[in-house]
Structures are given as structure tokens and as C-alpha cells.
Design an enzyme around this catalytic site. Structure first.
Site, PDB file in Angstrom:
ATOM      1  CD  GLU A 258      -6.509  -5.572  -5.778  1.00 60.30           C
ATOM      2  OE1 GLU A 258      -7.051  -5.792  -4.682  1.00 60.30           O
ATOM      3  OE2 GLU A 258      -5.265  -5.576  -5.920  1.00 60.30           O
TER       4      GLU A 258
ATOM      5  CG  HIS B 299      -5.134  -5.220  -1.995  1.00 69.19           C
ATOM      6  ND1 HIS B 299      -5.703  -6.383  -2.459  1.00 69.19           N
ATOM      7  CD2 HIS B 299      -4.779  -5.456  -0.714  1.00 69.19           C
ATOM      8  CE1 HIS B 299      -5.708  -7.289  -1.497  1.00 69.19           C
ATOM      9  NE2 HIS B 299      -5.148  -6.746  -0.424  1.00 69.19           N
TER      10      HIS B 299
ATOM     11  N   GLY C 169      -2.690  -8.035   8.004  1.00 73.88           N
ATOM     12  CA  GLY C 169      -2.309  -8.038   9.412  1.00 73.88           C
ATOM     13  C   GLY C 169      -0.972  -8.694   9.649  1.00 73.88           C
ATOM     14  CG  PHE C 170       0.266 -12.099   9.307  1.00 73.41           C
ATOM     15  CD1 PHE C 170       0.977 -12.814  10.262  1.00 73.41           C
ATOM     16  CD2 PHE C 170      -1.125 -12.197   9.313  1.00 73.41           C
ATOM     17  CE1 PHE C 170       0.328 -13.599  11.198  1.00 73.41           C
ATOM     18  CE2 PHE C 170      -1.781 -12.976  10.250  1.00 73.41           C
ATOM     19  CZ  PHE C 170      -1.057 -13.681  11.198  1.00 73.41           C
TER      20      PHE C 170
ATOM     21  CB  CYS D 254      -2.362  -9.129  -0.388  1.00 68.60           C
ATOM     22  SG  CYS D 254      -2.984  -8.900   1.296  1.00 68.60           S
ATOM     23  CG  LEU D 255      -1.683 -15.229   1.579  1.00 64.26           C
ATOM     24  CD1 LEU D 255      -0.994 -15.154   2.930  1.00 64.26           C
ATOM     25  CD2 LEU D 255      -2.943 -16.084   1.678  1.00 64.26           C
TER      26      LEU D 255
END
Length: 400
Positions: free
Chosen positions: A374, A372, A332-333, A288-289
């Protein structure tokens, strides 16, 4: 899409007075009924299409700064418990700033439940709103993008609408906002809890083979549990940890966690650390990030998405296996694939909109995914990525 003012009489019927509002920056006001915490909160409104796992979603630190609309109508029917919380840093903000659902919360019907959802939300300071057409709100977000808005809950139904509208219009939005400092851990700690099993709860690993340092940009508990399941002794460090401090722990690999906010802003202090780790050829896995941080570290750019991806039913293709997986997403990015350098091969793609969902470096032992794996909540199709990380660390141990 402004709803009807409550507590009025129409054709002999008395409409109940609204006790909660969603006030959008463009002037749209939706009226409903409040539950959970009272007060006012401002954030970006998104929608989540998951049918289960609302407690995990509401405690995911990646939702910091957002108001979540659930498209599934029956939210709260299995109550809440103290085992399904995903945030590690309980001293930090709750994650989501508000929650919007279609129907009123019912009494829980699950043997694991310890509290009703509304009582749980109140204890965590999260404002809830029910009684609006969430399908219409979802359609609005799909058409116009994720709006900035204020969610307000006052049991007496007295609101200063002009003030709420001004607050929504004045909020700058998540684009350009670094939200990681509000969710990251304050100090390093070790993690050794494994996955949950029925009748036994969470366990401890029998043995560990790899030492992993996890950089906490807002990490989820289930990520740490799956690392532990994979034979990793995990040390979690704050988002601002230096490369020198990380390398001093002599890790077999470094994990880059999920988290909230604008990745370009977090990148100001995260990217130099990741670049230094890449120079040392340390195996890296990002989610993710963390995926976006790895992309920024090799020169790619990120972009803001119109509606984002939030749910547990997203199809993603893995080019390395040629298989399609159903995955959990919350972002959202996204990385702009047009800016990926030659040494960053695209490994995953969203089959909803074609956006990038994974990269692997061709000259370094590093890879990452936007979704994700996980889960928690969501399907387990992508659990194999933790095994891939272990294999990357094992390969890096082999001389030459």
C-alpha cells in the site's frame, strides 16, 4: 561515539549546550538539540531510508516502541497536514516514541502544510532530536544492531545521565513484547474511504462487490483505502476478535494487517483465529505482521533481524511474476524460511539480504507479503497484490 559536552569554551568558541540526548543501553551518549515534545521516552532505535513521507512513517502504528532515525537529512521541509496520518486509532499511542534527524526543522514549503513538524510532534507527544551525525548512527546500527535507548529533551539542558542510562539498560526490548494491544481498535467499525486525489481529497466507492473483514493489529489507513478502491466493503475488527465472530459476518475474505512488536507474542491469541479461518478455506491476505501471523499459523517460526528493514527503496523479487519491485518496508522480524512447511511456497524475497518477503499456501486460498504494497509512503509497484486478493475471493466464489 559519545559527542562533545555542550556549553563549554574551546579555543575561544562557545559550544551551545545540548538540549536533547540519545542514551543507549551500552553507555553511548549522543548529544544534540531538542524539538517537538519534551520529556523522556525509551525504545529501540532503527533507521529509515525513505526520502519522503515522514508524517506517514511517524504515524504508522508498526513503529510503536521505536525511535526512528531518518537517513535523509532534510526532514520537516514540507511541514505536516491532517490528511497524511496513517494511524486509524487516534486514541492510541502515537506509534514512534522519538525521531532523530540531521538538520534543524525549517519552515514548511508546501501548499498542503498546516503546521511545522516540530509543533505537530509536540501535539502528538513525540520527542525529537537534531544536530547529530545520522550517518554515523546508521553505521553503528548496521554494525551492532538496533540498540535500546532513551531519547530525552529538556530545554534547559539539565539531565540525570545516570538515571537515563539505567532506564535504557533496564528496558527489555521489543523481542518478546506484544505491542498490538496499544495500537489496535477497541471495537469493530466499517470503512468506506478511497484513495486521495489532488483537488478532491479522499472519496467514497461507487459500488462494492466483496465483503472483507480486516483484523487490526495496527492497521494503516492506506491499506483500508486500497481495499475500498478494489471494490471491498470493509469491516475492521480488533486484534482479539474471535474466529466465530469473524465467520458470523460471512466475509468473502479476511485481511491480516500490519502491526508492531514480536510476532510470536501476538501469535498466542492471533494464530488460533487464523488457523480456524484456514480450516474454513476463507481467502486470506496478510501484510507485514499479518504475513508473519499467517506463517506462524501454518507452523513456521519468526526471527529477530539485526537491523530490520525500514524504508521506501527496497528491492524485492516476486517469483510469481519474475519481476523485481521497489517497495516500502517496515519490520524488525522476519519469517525463517528454513521453517516454512511444504504447503507454504515462497513467493517474494528481499534482494538486499535474501530474507523471506512473501508466501502463498498451496492448499488454501491464502497469501501474504512482508513488505507494504500500500506504500504511503513509497512506490506503488506492488499495488497489484490487492487485485490478486480480489481475484482470490472471486475464485473462491466459483462452485467446485
Amino acid at each position: 561515539m559519545t559527542s562533545v559536552q555542550g556549553d563549554t569554551e574551546t579555543d575561544g568558541w562557545t559550544l551551545p549546550k545540548a538540549t536533547a540526548l540519545l542514551v543507549m543501553a551500552d553507555g553511548t551518549i549522543l548529544e544534540g538539540f531538542g524539538f517537538g515534545a519534551t520529556g523522556v521516552a525509551v525504545g529501540e532505535v532503527c533507521f529509515n531510508t525513505a526520502m519522503t513521507g515522514y508524517e506517514e512513517i511517524l504515524t504508522d502504528p508498526s513503529y510503536a516502541g521505536q525511535i526512528i532515525t531518518f537517513t535523509f537529512p532534510h526532514i520537516g521541509n514540507v511541514g505536516t497536514n491532517e490528511e497524511d496520518i496513517e494511524t486509524v486509532n487516534l486514541a492510541a499511542s502515537a506509534g514512534a516514541r522519538g525521531v532523530i534527524v540531521r538538520a534543524d526543522v525549517t519552515d514548511p514549503s508546501n501548499f498542503r502544510a498546516t503546521r511545522r513538524l516540530d509543533a505537530w510532534l509536540k501535539a502528538r507527544g513525540i520527542i525529537g532530536l537534531y544536530g547529530i551525525d545520522t550517518r554515523a548512527l546508521t553505521a553503528l546500527i548496521r554494525e551492532r544492531g538496533m540498540p535500546n535507548a532513551v531519547i530525552a529533551h529538556e530545554p534547559d539542558g539539565q539531565f540525570d545521565r545516570s538515571a537515563l542510562l539505567a532506564e535504557a539498560a533496564a528496558w527489555p526490548g521489543i523481542d518478546g513484547m506484544d505491542l498490538v494491544p496499544g495500537v489496535t481498535s477497541a471495537q469493530r467499525y466499517d470503512w468506506d474511504e478511497t484513495s486521495w486525489t489532488l483537488g478532491q481529497g479522499y472519496g467514497r466507492p461507487a459500488e462494492t462487490k466483496y465483503k472483507v473483514v480486516a483484523i487490526d493489529y495496527g492497521i494503516k489507513r492506506n491499506i483500508l483505502r486500497l481495499l475500498s478502491d478494489s471494490g471491498c466493503a470493509v469491516t475492521v475488527v480488533p486484534a482479539t476478535a474471535s474466529a466465530q465472530d469473524i465467520l458470523a459476518m460471512a466475509p468473502d475474505g479476511v485481511f491480516l494487517s500490519n502491526g508492531p512488536g514480536d510476532p510470536a507474542e501476538t501469535g498466542h491469541y492471533a494464530v488460533p483465529v487464523i488457523k480456524a479461518l484456514l480450516e474454513k478455506h476463507v481467502p486470506i491476505f496478510g501484510i507485514c505482521l499479518g504475513h508473519q501471523m499467517l506463517g506462524l499459523a501454518v507452523g513456521a517460526h519468526t526471527l529477530k533481524m539485526k537491523q530490520g528493514h525500514h524504508g521506501a527503496n527496497h528491492p524485492v523479487k516476486d517469483f510469481t511474476t519474475d519481476k523485481v519491485e521497489i517497495v516500502s518496508m517496515n519490520h524488525g522480524f522476519a519469517l525463517d524460511r528454513e521453517t516454512l512447511p511444504a504447503n507454504a511456497a515462497e513467493t517474494h524475497v528481499s534482494l538486499f539480504d535474501g530474507s523471506n518477503c512473501g508466501i502463498a499456501l498451496t492448499d488454501r486460498p491464502a497469501f501474504s507479503v512482508q513488505h507494504h504494497p500500500e506504500a504511503s509512503p513509497g512506490p506503488r509497484d506492488s499495488h497489484y497484490l490487492f487485485k490478486r486478493f480480489v481475484e482470490t475471493m472471486e475464485k473462491a466464489r466459483v462452485p467446485g
